[in-house]
Design an enzyme around this catalytic site. Structure first.
Site, PDB file in Angstrom:
ATOM      1  CG  ASP A  32      -1.922  -1.161   1.210  1.00 11.34           C
ATOM      2  OD1 ASP A  32      -1.898  -1.947   0.242  1.00 11.34           O
ATOM      3  OD2 ASP A  32      -2.685  -1.299   2.173  1.00 11.34           O
ATOM      4  CD  GLU A  80      -7.062  -0.033   3.155  1.00 13.14           C
ATOM      5  OE1 GLU A  80      -5.949   0.070   3.691  1.00 13.14           O
ATOM      6  OE2 GLU A  80      -8.137   0.198   3.739  1.00 13.14           O
ATOM      7  CE  LYS A 137      -3.489  -4.286   1.324  1.00 12.77           C
ATOM      8  NZ  LYS A 137      -4.180  -3.544   2.342  1.00 12.77           N
ATOM      9  CE  LYS A 140      -7.931  -0.591   7.292  1.00  9.92           C
ATOM     10  NZ  LYS A 140      -7.909   0.602   6.427  1.00  9.92           N
ATOM     11  CB  VAL A 165       2.561   2.606   4.853  1.00 10.65           C
ATOM     12  CG1 VAL A 165       3.964   3.176   4.785  1.00 10.65           C
ATOM     13  CG2 VAL A 165       1.800   2.865   3.558  1.00 10.65           C
ATOM     14  CB  THR A 166       0.607   2.107   8.740  1.00  9.49           C
ATOM     15  OG1 THR A 166      -0.565   1.414   9.203  1.00  9.49           O
ATOM     16  CG2 THR A 166       0.210   3.354   7.998  1.00  9.49           C
ATOM     17  CB  CYS A 170      -1.990  -2.583   5.445  1.00 12.74           C
ATOM     18  SG  CYS A 170      -3.641  -1.861   5.313  1.00 12.74           S
ATOM     19  CD  GLN A 210       4.641 -14.580  22.484  1.00 10.38           C
ATOM     20  OE1 GLN A 210       4.189 -15.658  22.861  1.00 10.38           O
ATOM     21  NE2 GLN A 210       3.871 -13.573  22.097  1.00 10.38           N
TER      22      GLN A 210
HETATM   23  N1  TIU Z   1      -2.500   0.325   4.364  1.00 11.15           N
HETATM   24  C1  TIU Z   1      -2.905   0.571   5.610  1.00 11.15           C
HETATM   25  O1  TIU Z   1      -2.174   0.393   6.553  1.00 11.15           O
HETATM   26  N2  TIU Z   1      -4.195   1.096   5.752  1.00 11.15           N
HETATM   27  C2  TIU Z   1      -4.570   1.927   6.787  1.00 11.15           C
HETATM   28  O2  TIU Z   1      -5.724   2.339   6.858  1.00 11.15           O
HETATM   29  N3  TIU Z   1      -3.592   2.299   7.677  1.00 11.15           N
HETATM   30  C3  TIU Z   1      -3.686   3.194   8.699  1.00 11.15           C
HETATM   31  O3  TIU Z   1      -2.759   3.281   9.497  1.00 11.15           O
HETATM   32  N4  TIU Z   1      -4.771   3.946   8.806  1.00 11.15           N
END
Ligand code: TIU
Length: 240
Positions: A32, A80, A137, A140, A165-166, A170, A210
């Site tokens: 993303d 996304e 997609k 997430k 990210v992030t 995701c 872990q």
């Molecule tokens: N790609 C992804 O992480 N989608 C999000 O909405 N991330 C946020 O941190 N909001």
């Protein structure tokens, strides 16, 4: 191998422990890296986030992406986003919170988080080649309601190097989905970022804790060293 620089396998100095990957069974998955998350006026900013926090991931990803392109390691990008009629967006996602603009509303880069709009596109620095796989997609995680599982199976992939990210949203969701499906996941620490630096840090810790409950964590330098072993590492017998 078609490319003389292609090493059959490499050992990444990772946490919680080193991991050796067969590059022919490994894919780089870039999550993303879209304008909607990275740039002002997109989805990320509508949620109240400081999008400048994510810029630090671009260069490390670019370096590993270039190495994968050079050596023939499979590259997969994800995005996304939703269909223009929002039929793939659950009301629970559309209605939550008090964003300045909602998914589907018109913004400065087109409709927020909608496929085909400028904001939905991948940033120019990491733009996919025509030959590379792009997975769209709605959620997430990159496996939910996508063809990713079939794509990986068709390419004989067993290991994923994951970045993007992030970190805690995701990237983490995708790594958890992948881990349950049997993939070894190495998360690129400096190739991920969050709007919240503390969530980035904890998101990485959760993966490698872990004994590596969800996977491994390594920085881009360690991944590059495993792709292109220097004479020093080869002499030490550390990489193959
Ligand atoms: N790609 C992804 O992480 N989608 C999000 O909405 N991330 C946020 O941190 N909001």
């Amino acid at each position: 191998m078609a490319n003389p620089k292609y090493t059959s396998s490499g050992t990444i100095v990772a946490e919680p422990e080193p991991i050796t990957l067969d590059w022919s069974k490994t894919a780089l998955v870039i999550i993303d890296m879209q304008r909607d998350f990275m740039e002002p006026g997109g989805f990320g900013e509508t949620l109240g986030n400081d999008v400048s926090q994510l810029a630090r991931a671009v260069k490390p990803i670019g370096a590993v992406l270039a190495a994968c392109r050079d050596t023939g390691i499979l590259v997969i990008h994800t995005r996304e986003g939703h269909l223009p009629d929002l039929s793939d967006a659950p009301p629970a996602k559309l209605e939550r919170g008090k964003p300045s603009l909602r998914i589907g509303d018109p913004g400065p880069m087109g409709r927020i988080l909608i496929r085909g709009e400028d904001g939905h596109d991948i940033i120019s620095e990491l733009y996919p080649l025509d030959s590379e796989i792009v997975i769209d997609k709605p959620g997430k995680g990159a496996f939910y309601a996508t063809e990713l599982g079939d794509v990986l199976q068709n390419h004989g992939i067993e290991n994923l190097v994951v970045c993007g990210v992030t970190t805690e949203v995701c990237v983490n969701t995708t790594v958890r989905e992948a881990n349950d499906r049997g993939y070894r996941c190495v998360v690129m620490s400096d190739g991920c970022a969050s709007y919240f630096p503390e969530f980035h840090e904890m998101g990485l810790k959760m993966i490698k804790a872990q004994g590596g409950i969800f996977g491994w964590v390594a920085d881009s330098a360690a991944i590059l060293e495993a792709i292109y072993p220097t004479s020093k590492t080869l002499a030490a017998g550390a990489s193959r």
